[in-house]
Every structure is written in structure tokens, then in C-alpha cells.
Design an enzyme around this catalytic site. Structure first.
Site, PDB file in Angstrom:
ATOM      1  N   HIS A   1       0.618  -1.433  -0.469  1.00  0.00           N
ATOM      2  CA  HIS A   1      -0.126  -0.259   0.089  1.00  0.00           C
ATOM      3  C   HIS A   1       0.611   1.033  -0.185  1.00  0.00           C
ATOM      4  CE1 HIS A   1      -4.287  -1.546   1.891  1.00  0.00           C
ATOM      5  NE2 HIS A   1      -3.685  -2.310   1.024  1.00  0.00           N
TER       6      HIS A   1
ATOM      7  N   PRO B   1      -3.597   0.295  19.113  1.00  0.00           N
ATOM      8  CA  PRO B   1      -3.766  -0.193  17.638  1.00  0.00           C
ATOM      9  C   PRO B   1      -3.897   0.641  16.721  1.00  0.00           C
ATOM     10  CG  PRO B   1      -6.058  -1.183  18.624  1.00  0.00           C
ATOM     11  CD  PRO B   1      -5.624  -0.350  19.914  1.00  0.00           C
TER      12      PRO B   1
HETATM   13  C1  DHB Z   1      -4.878  -3.131  10.672  1.00  0.00           C
HETATM   14  C2  DHB Z   1      -4.690  -2.483  12.172  1.00  0.00           C
HETATM   15  C3  DHB Z   1      -4.197  -2.273  12.909  1.00  0.00           C
HETATM   16  O1  DHB Z   1      -3.568  -1.392  13.700  1.00  0.00           O
HETATM   17  C4  DHB Z   1      -3.909  -1.161  11.992  1.00  0.00           C
HETATM   18  O2  DHB Z   1      -3.949   0.445  12.619  1.00  0.00           O
HETATM   19  C5  DHB Z   1      -4.061  -0.409  10.655  1.00  0.00           C
HETATM   20  C6  DHB Z   1      -5.020  -2.075   9.762  1.00  0.00           C
HETATM   21  C7  DHB Z   1      -4.991  -4.237  10.323  1.00  0.00           C
HETATM   22  O3  DHB Z   1      -5.540  -5.875  11.351  1.00  0.00           O
HETATM   23  O4  DHB Z   1      -5.048  -4.475   9.596  1.00  0.00           O
END
Ligand code: DHB
Length: 393
Positions: free
Chosen positions: A72, A292
């Protein structure tokens, strides 16, 4: 039993370290409490920075990632009814690959097994001994037998709840933590991608993220109460929520599909500024956790492993201990940069219960800025691909 490096935990950090050491002629044993099936199927994040891809390739485990992962060159930020692109490659010269963490694990386990690497699954009652001497050991139970592994170094890659960090005397530890009042509801579903690139959406109902796993499997998340339960969410309710948070930004609808996995994760920032004690070194989640948003977790684990591999190599090949002595100092620079970025992106994108209209407008102002100012967009992109400041070294 004796080895040079005893590694606790067969996550990305432990497995990659073991394999990189093997390629340098340094012996290790990896101990893991779960089964191979469990570690190869646990669903986690899936964004790899360029540096992570490079190290996996250097370790000889990059072939499937290159063939099956999706490269990407940008991502989108959706807010206030619009979608704006952050051109990662145009702004930084780097890109990212979307490839699931458990696929990385499968590739690493296969490489360790093919090299006859010592990998013990299902171990229990693990404890560390003599870590402040130069003869540390790990005791554990495996297939009903009490075992002891003597080694030169113990590397704790056993996550936040593992025994490794807990083996450092509390009085010597310095921890930093922030708990966020929200969680992420994650789904995997069948169907085509809803977008060519990832979409991070800020909405008054809460954050949502559209990611992917393959041409036929999609990964999506939406902000939820961390105490909520997946049983409260029917497929219809999930799709209604995702449509409400993502479609409204430009009228382009995300594509529904059959949901086959649901999970909820809490969100926390955590740094153990004590990453080493005597002959024990911590790597990955054992030492630090990020929320995340921005997908830094696995990348930070891999970055720790890069530093540790060089330091252990210098110790065994050149009889130099200085890199090991400076491990924490070196690793913490990148860790704090990523901690700040993850916190910043989380704070900008999530709905905060009780936030005033003023605070909500600040989030929008920040999003306007990073999507209209080339320098602000570059700062975000550098952090996202992992080459900002201390991350670069
Ligand atoms: C994903 C997880 C993430 O925390 C993020 O910022 C982008 C993508 C994923 O699991 O695809």
C-alpha cells in the site's frame, strides 16, 4: 540442556530473533506456552513497515509476504463527510505491506522447523533463575517432565502477561501506562475489498477502520466499549454500525460479507523503561504496548529484535558487550516515538465520552491540518511508515 540464548515466547519477536541468531551461527531455544496451532491462528494486526519487511526478507522468510501481502502506498482519513488521502510513498519514499501477523508467524515457524531449530510448544510453569549472574537458566515443564535450560542470555518475548518482565525486581522497574476508555471490535468477513487502501474514519458515533487481508477476506474494526461482549453484536448490527461510520463520508458504500470472526480488544499504552536486568532482555509486548491505531505493535517488536540481534552478534563474534549494555537506551528511542504517534492518532480519531464540543472541534482541526499541510502530512506519513526521527536509526 544448554544453549547460548534462551528465548521465552514464540511470537514474532521470539521466532524472528531465534532465526536471525541461527543465521549468524548463534544457538537458541524457543519456549512457548501455547500450541503451534494456537499461535498460527490467533488473529492480530497486519501492517508491516518497510523496515519490518526488510528484516523478514533478510531472515529469508519474506517470499510469501511479498507474493500474498498487499503493498500500500497510502491510506485515507475520513472525517466530516470527506475522505482525504495520505500519500505515504509520495511523502516519504516508503510504503507498507498488509500481511497478517499470524501469517508472519507461520512463515517463521516453518523456517525454524526447516532449520531444525529448537522450538518447544506447550511448556508450563516457566521460571527464570540467576538472571543477575552470567549463568542464567529457565526452568519449565514440557510433556510432563521438569526441564532446565542453561544459557548465556534469557530473552523475554512472552508478552505483557509473561513471566519475563515479572522476574525483574519491582524496585528496579520503571513503568509508564495509560489506559484508554475504549476498545476495538474487530471482524473478519468474506467479500471483496471496500477500498483500494485502508480507511481510518472519525465519526461522531466513534472510530472505524477498513482494512483488508486478501482479495476475498476483509478486516474491519470499530470503536466500542472495552467491556462490551461480541454476543451483543449480531451481524446486522455490526454492518449498520460500520455503514453509519464509514459510508457517510463520501457516499461510497463499504461492502458487506459473511462475518466469520469477531473479537474485542482493550486499548492501552505501556512502557517498561527497564528492558534489561543482568542477563535478561525484554523485547516486544513484554516491554511495551501501544493502542492499535497506526499498527505499530508488531513493528516495534521486530525493531527490538533488530537491535538485540546486532548486540548479541557483537557479543559473540567481536566479544563486545557495549551494544548489549546500551540495548534499552537504543530501543527506547524508537519505542517512545511510536508510543507518541499511537497515542496521538488514537486521540485524534476516537470518540471520547464526555468530550466537549470544543474538544471535538480540536480533533477535526487536527485532521484538517494533517490532510492539507504537506509538512503535517509528511510528519504523519513518516511515523506511519516508521522512519520518523529515532525510528530511522
Ligand atoms: C490493521 C490494524 C491496525 O491497528 C491498523 O492501524 C491498520 C490495520 C489490520 O489489522 O489490518
Amino acid at each position: 540442556m544448554r544453549t547460548q540464548v534462551g528465548i521465552i515466547g514464540a511470537g514474532p519477536a521470539g521466532l524472528l530473533l531465534s532465526h536471525l541468531l541461527h543465521l549468524r551461527g548463534i544457538e537458541s531455544v524457543v519456549l512457548e506456552s501455547r500450541t503451534r496451532e494456537q499461535i498460527e491462528s490467533t488473529i492480530r494486526a497486519g501492517v508491516l513497515e518497510q523496515g519490518t519487511m526488510d528484516l523478514l526478507t533478510e531472515a529469508g522468510v519474506g517470499a510469501r509476504m511479498k507474493a500474498e501481502g498487499a503493498l500500500h502506498h497510502g491510506f485515507e482519513l475520513a472525517f466530516e463527510g470527506k475522505r482525504r488521502r495520505i500519500d505515504l510513498t509520495g511523502l516519504t519514499g516508503h510504503s507498507i505491506t498488509v500481511y497478517a501477523q499470524h501469517e508472519v508467524i507461520k512463515d517463521l515457524v516453518a523456517a525454524r522447523v526447516a532449520a531444525d531449530g529448537a522450538l518447544r510448544f506447550g511448556v508450563s510453569e516457566t521460571s527464570l533463575h540467576g538472571i543477575d549472574t552470567d549463568k542464567p537458566s529457565i526452568r519449565y515443564r514440557h510433556e510432563g517432565e521438569a526441564c532446565e535450560l542453561q544459557c548465556d542470555f534469557v530473552i523475554g518475548c512472552d508478552g505483557s502477561q509473561g513471566v519475563s518482565r515479572a522476574s525483574i525486581p519491582q524496585a528496579l522497574r520503571k513503568d509508564y501506562e495509560r489506559v484508554y476508555p475504549f476498545g476495538w471490535f474487530g471482524i473478519l468477513c468474506e467479500g471483496p475489498p471496500s477500498s483500494d487502501e485502508l480507511i481510518y474514519a472519525r465519526h461522531d458515533r466513534g472510530f472505524a477502520l477498513i482494512s483488508t487481508r486478501s482479495p476475498n477476506v476483509q478486516r474491519m474494526y470499530f470503536q466500542c466499549d472495552p467491556k462490551d461482549s461480541v454476543e451483543n453484536w449480531s451481524d446486522d448490527r455490526i454492518w449498520a454500525e460500520l455503514h453509519a461510520r464509514v459510508d457517510s463520508h463520501d457516499g461510497q458504500k463499504i461492502v458487506d460479507g459473511k462475518i466469520f470472526q469477531k473479537n474485542i480488544v482493550g486499548m492501552r499504552s505501556f512502557v517498561s523503561a527497564t528492558m534489561q536486568h543482568g542477563r535478561l532482555f525484554l523485547a516486544g509486548d513484554a516491554a511495551h504496548i501501544v493502542p492499535p491505531t497506526g499498527a505499530k505493535g508488531m513493528n516495534l517488536a521486530v525493531a527490538d529484535v533488530r537491535v538485540l540481534t546486532q548486540a548479541l552478534d557483537a557479543f559473540y563474534v567481536d566479544s563486545r558487550a557495549d551494544l548489549l549494555e546500551r540495548y534499552t537506551e537504543t530501543a527506547l528511542k524508537r519505542i517512545w516515538r511510536a508510543e507518541h504517534f499511537s497515542y496521538w492518532m488514537t486521540s485524534m480519531m476516537h470518540r471520547v465520552e464526555g468530550a466537549s464540543p470544543f474538544e471535538q472541534q480540536l480533533q477535526v482541526a487536527e485532521l484538517e491540518y494533517v490532510t492539507t499541510s504537506r509538512s503535517a502530512a509528511t510528519a504523519m506519513a513518516e511515523n506511519y511508515v516508521g522512519v520518523a526521527g529515532a525510528q530511522a536509526s
